[in-house]
Design a protein around this motif. Sequence first.
Motif, PDB file in Angstrom:
ATOM      1  N   UNK A   1      20.926  16.216 -23.512  1.00 40.43           N
ATOM      2  CA  UNK A   1      21.586  16.414 -24.244  1.00 40.43           C
ATOM      3  C   UNK A   1      22.799  17.014 -23.433  1.00 40.43           C
ATOM      4  N   UNK A   2      21.788  17.892 -22.582  1.00 39.45           N
ATOM      5  CA  UNK A   2      22.769  18.994 -21.814  1.00 39.45           C
ATOM      6  C   UNK A   2      23.521  18.158 -20.862  1.00 39.45           C
ATOM      7  N   UNK A   3      22.150  17.535 -19.765  1.00 40.64           N
ATOM      8  CA  UNK A   3      22.991  16.353 -18.523  1.00 40.64           C
ATOM      9  C   UNK A   3      23.683  15.204 -19.204  1.00 40.64           C
ATOM     10  N   UNK A   4      23.462  14.886 -20.036  1.00 34.28           N
ATOM     11  CA  UNK A   4      24.777  13.650 -20.366  1.00 34.28           C
ATOM     12  C   UNK A   4      25.966  13.858 -21.035  1.00 34.28           C
ATOM     13  N   UNK A   5      26.047  15.649 -21.617  1.00 38.63           N
ATOM     14  CA  UNK A   5      27.585  15.433 -21.413  1.00 38.63           C
ATOM     15  C   UNK A   5      27.974  16.007 -19.926  1.00 38.63           C
ATOM     16  N   UNK A   6      28.259  16.682 -18.721  1.00 34.34           N
ATOM     17  CA  UNK A   6      29.263  16.825 -17.251  1.00 34.34           C
ATOM     18  C   UNK A   6      29.228  15.475 -17.294  1.00 34.34           C
ATOM     19  N   UNK A   7      28.168  14.635 -17.180  1.00 30.62           N
ATOM     20  CA  UNK A   7      27.925  13.991 -16.534  1.00 30.62           C
ATOM     21  C   UNK A   7      29.277  12.657 -17.107  1.00 30.62           C
ATOM     22  N   UNK A   8      29.232  12.555 -18.394  1.00 29.12           N
ATOM     23  CA  UNK A   8      30.344  11.612 -19.080  1.00 29.12           C
ATOM     24  C   UNK A   8      29.629  10.944 -19.738  1.00 29.12           C
TER      25      UNK A   8
ATOM     26  N   UNK B   1      19.292  15.476 -31.821  1.00 28.79           N
ATOM     27  CA  UNK B   1      20.280  15.254 -30.438  1.00 28.79           C
ATOM     28  C   UNK B   1      21.613  14.351 -30.161  1.00 28.79           C
ATOM     29  N   UNK B   2      21.573  13.341 -30.715  1.00 28.40           N
ATOM     30  CA  UNK B   2      21.830  11.950 -31.041  1.00 28.40           C
ATOM     31  C   UNK B   2      23.734  12.344 -31.783  1.00 28.40           C
ATOM     32  N   UNK B   3      22.729  12.986 -33.062  1.00 30.96           N
ATOM     33  CA  UNK B   3      23.849  13.448 -34.233  1.00 30.96           C
ATOM     34  C   UNK B   3      25.079  14.717 -33.366  1.00 30.96           C
ATOM     35  N   UNK B   4      24.508  15.457 -32.844  1.00 30.12           N
ATOM     36  CA  UNK B   4      24.719  16.770 -32.491  1.00 30.12           C
ATOM     37  C   UNK B   4      25.909  15.796 -30.718  1.00 30.12           C
ATOM     38  N   UNK B   5      25.266  15.445 -30.432  1.00 29.22           N
ATOM     39  CA  UNK B   5      26.352  14.501 -28.446  1.00 29.22           C
ATOM     40  C   UNK B   5      27.684  14.177 -29.177  1.00 29.22           C
ATOM     41  N   UNK B   6      28.115  13.612 -30.010  1.00 34.17           N
ATOM     42  CA  UNK B   6      29.421  12.915 -30.166  1.00 34.17           C
ATOM     43  C   UNK B   6      30.295  14.493 -30.224  1.00 34.17           C
ATOM     44  N   UNK B   7      30.102  15.191 -31.128  1.00 39.62           N
ATOM     45  CA  UNK B   7      30.484  17.169 -31.087  1.00 39.62           C
ATOM     46  C   UNK B   7      31.046  17.796 -30.137  1.00 39.62           C
ATOM     47  N   UNK B   8      29.862  17.395 -29.081  1.00 41.60           N
ATOM     48  CA  UNK B   8      29.618  18.280 -27.790  1.00 41.60           C
ATOM     49  C   UNK B   8      30.310  17.066 -26.886  1.00 41.60           C
ATOM     50  N   UNK B   9      30.330  15.944 -26.392  1.00 43.99           N
ATOM     51  CA  UNK B   9      30.620  15.196 -25.648  1.00 43.99           C
ATOM     52  C   UNK B   9      31.888  15.677 -24.868  1.00 43.99           C
ATOM     53  N   UNK B  10      32.411  15.136 -23.840  1.00 38.97           N
ATOM     54  CA  UNK B  10      34.090  15.313 -23.512  1.00 38.97           C
ATOM     55  C   UNK B  10      34.650  14.706 -23.270  1.00 38.97           C
ATOM     56  N   UNK B  11      35.887  14.988 -23.926  1.00 43.09           N
ATOM     57  CA  UNK B  11      37.173  14.465 -23.980  1.00 43.09           C
ATOM     58  C   UNK B  11      38.081  12.597 -23.323  1.00 43.09           C
TER      59      UNK B  11
END
Length: 72
Positions: A30-37, A62-72
């Motif tokens: 999940x943390x790797x997916x965030x900065x990758x957009x 982790x799937x449920x957390x991701x939308x809240x932490x994903x870059x806009x």
Amino acid sequence: MIVVLQGTQAAAANELLLQQSRTLMATRLRLLAEPAGNDAVLFPNEMLAEDDPGLREVVQGQISIYPMTAPS
């Protein structure tokens, strides 16, 4: 009786470590997916195919957390 108790303790410790390892792996993905957009967290097929309720719970968490932490 002591042997059974020690075996039980070893099995419990093994299960705890396995669950912690899976949680860390899913969190890392999940943390790797965030900065990758990425639009979603990309989990390996092997991880998604496992028939393990504990692992499914970790992945769903982790799937449920991701939308809240994903870059806009």
